[in-house]
Design an enzyme around this catalytic site. Sequence first.
Site, PDB file in Angstrom:
ATOM      1  N   MET A  19      11.026 -23.427  33.601  1.00 45.35           N
ATOM      2  CA  MET A  19      10.183 -22.961  31.725  1.00 45.35           C
ATOM      3  C   MET A  19       8.981 -23.701  31.665  1.00 45.35           C
ATOM      4  O   MET A  19       9.651 -25.063  31.631  1.00 45.35           O
ATOM      5  CB  MET A  19      11.085 -22.062  30.637  1.00 45.35           C
ATOM      6  CG  MET A  19      12.387 -21.199  31.117  1.00 45.35           C
ATOM      7  SD  MET A  19      13.104 -21.204  30.084  1.00 45.35           S
ATOM      8  CE  MET A  19      15.137 -21.918  30.334  1.00 45.35           C
ATOM      9  N   CYS A 102       3.999 -16.295  36.526  1.00 43.47           N
ATOM     10  CA  CYS A 102       3.733 -16.443  34.602  1.00 43.47           C
ATOM     11  C   CYS A 102       3.034 -15.093  34.219  1.00 43.47           C
ATOM     12  O   CYS A 102       1.554 -15.102  34.836  1.00 43.47           O
ATOM     13  CB  CYS A 102       3.200 -17.620  34.520  1.00 43.47           C
ATOM     14  SG  CYS A 102       2.307 -17.866  33.144  1.00 43.47           S
ATOM     15  N   LYS A 141       8.859 -16.049  43.326  1.00 38.50           N
ATOM     16  CA  LYS A 141       9.332 -16.083  41.934  1.00 38.50           C
ATOM     17  C   LYS A 141       8.535 -14.824  41.585  1.00 38.50           C
ATOM     18  O   LYS A 141       7.085 -15.851  41.330  1.00 38.50           O
ATOM     19  CB  LYS A 141       9.800 -16.899  40.838  1.00 38.50           C
ATOM     20  CG  LYS A 141      10.361 -15.646  39.813  1.00 38.50           C
ATOM     21  CD  LYS A 141      11.178 -17.362  37.958  1.00 38.50           C
ATOM     22  CE  LYS A 141      11.547 -16.040  36.702  1.00 38.50           C
ATOM     23  NZ  LYS A 141      10.500 -16.615  36.128  1.00 38.50           N
ATOM     24  N   GLY A 228      16.812 -18.015  31.850  1.00 41.59           N
ATOM     25  CA  GLY A 228      16.611 -18.533  31.103  1.00 41.59           C
ATOM     26  C   GLY A 228      16.102 -18.836  30.009  1.00 41.59           C
ATOM     27  O   GLY A 228      16.802 -19.883  30.056  1.00 41.59           O
ATOM     28  N   ARG A 229      15.669 -18.133  29.519  1.00 44.02           N
ATOM     29  CA  ARG A 229      16.053 -18.066  27.417  1.00 44.02           C
ATOM     30  C   ARG A 229      17.046 -18.637  27.152  1.00 44.02           C
ATOM     31  O   ARG A 229      17.245 -19.109  26.063  1.00 44.02           O
ATOM     32  CB  ARG A 229      15.183 -17.614  27.115  1.00 44.02           C
ATOM     33  CG  ARG A 229      12.827 -17.556  26.875  1.00 44.02           C
ATOM     34  CD  ARG A 229      13.016 -15.558  26.358  1.00 44.02           C
ATOM     35  NE  ARG A 229      13.184 -15.145  27.505  1.00 44.02           N
ATOM     36  CZ  ARG A 229      12.646 -13.204  26.990  1.00 44.02           C
ATOM     37  NH1 ARG A 229      11.935 -13.398  25.621  1.00 44.02           N
ATOM     38  NH2 ARG A 229      13.063 -12.582  28.185  1.00 44.02           N
TER      39      ARG A 229
END
Length: 330
Positions: A19, A102, A141, A228-229
Amino acid sequence: MVKIGNIELPEFPLLLAPMEDVSDPPFRRLCKTHGADMMYSEFISSEGLIRDAIKSRMKLDIFDYERPVGIQIFGGDEEAMALSSKIVSTVKPDLVDINFGCPVKKVVCKGAGAGVLKDVDLMVRLTKAVIRSTDLPVTVKTRLGWDDSSINIDEVAERLQDIGVQALTIHARTRAQMYKGHADWSHIARVKNNPRITMPIFGNGDIDSPEKALKYKNEYGIDGIMIGRAAIGYPWIFNEIKHYFKTGEHLPAPTVADRVEAARNHLMWSMEWKGERLGIVEMRRHYTNYFKGIHSFKEYKQKLVTTDEPENLFAIMKEIEQVYAGYEFA
């Protein structure tokens, strides 16, 4: 056990997502401490690396205590990707990961990140350039596709595996969705169930609780999950998921003392790695996440984001620990 090249991961590993402005060495160290099995650097521009941009070079810093660790690169030019792959290999990460996911406009405009989803032939050429330039395992990814009408993850997975990609992480959204809307993991399950696919398939998108992790593990049959988040300000999620998998029970929620300890360590490690001033300033974005859910916290948050001296910051944290001792989160 899950294998990526010569890297051996536990059965159903939990990966920390790369990230931007988050997954630096101090944050990765914290997540490793709390159960992450593998992690990745922030994504690094291939052009930035070649230009010797200081910020890009700093992102190459990896430490033995965080292994296995991958360095993630992005770009839209074959030569630049090949050269940056060679540069990355010199710092000896455990693998090189390519970002084809992304969705941010400034990355996509350069024909990189999720922009490459519009041109699978280019994606294959860029990936080949990286694979040819390193002896390390190469992973990717990516997302489901550019938008709902062009979901091409099935073709992408087969073609990437055919040229030597050794694991694929799929964020279950299209580029058009950005980070909004529903993450549709049924597409990931379809890739995983394709009899041609033998490389590990990791799922990513919206995992924010042990229950959801177990449900998705059982429902979609993937080899592991990338988080992630949900780990931002809450590194405990990795061990919480592992404990729930084993026992069906929840670990006790982190107390205010646990949260203070995490924030303190994060700050200390940030200052060690970035230098005192930058470490203090860049830590400010994290305090809200560590202390989320504490009522009447505004005054302390204001102090944390305006104080410049380490000893004063540590004193404020100590005071938070004392004032909110025994605090019950809603």
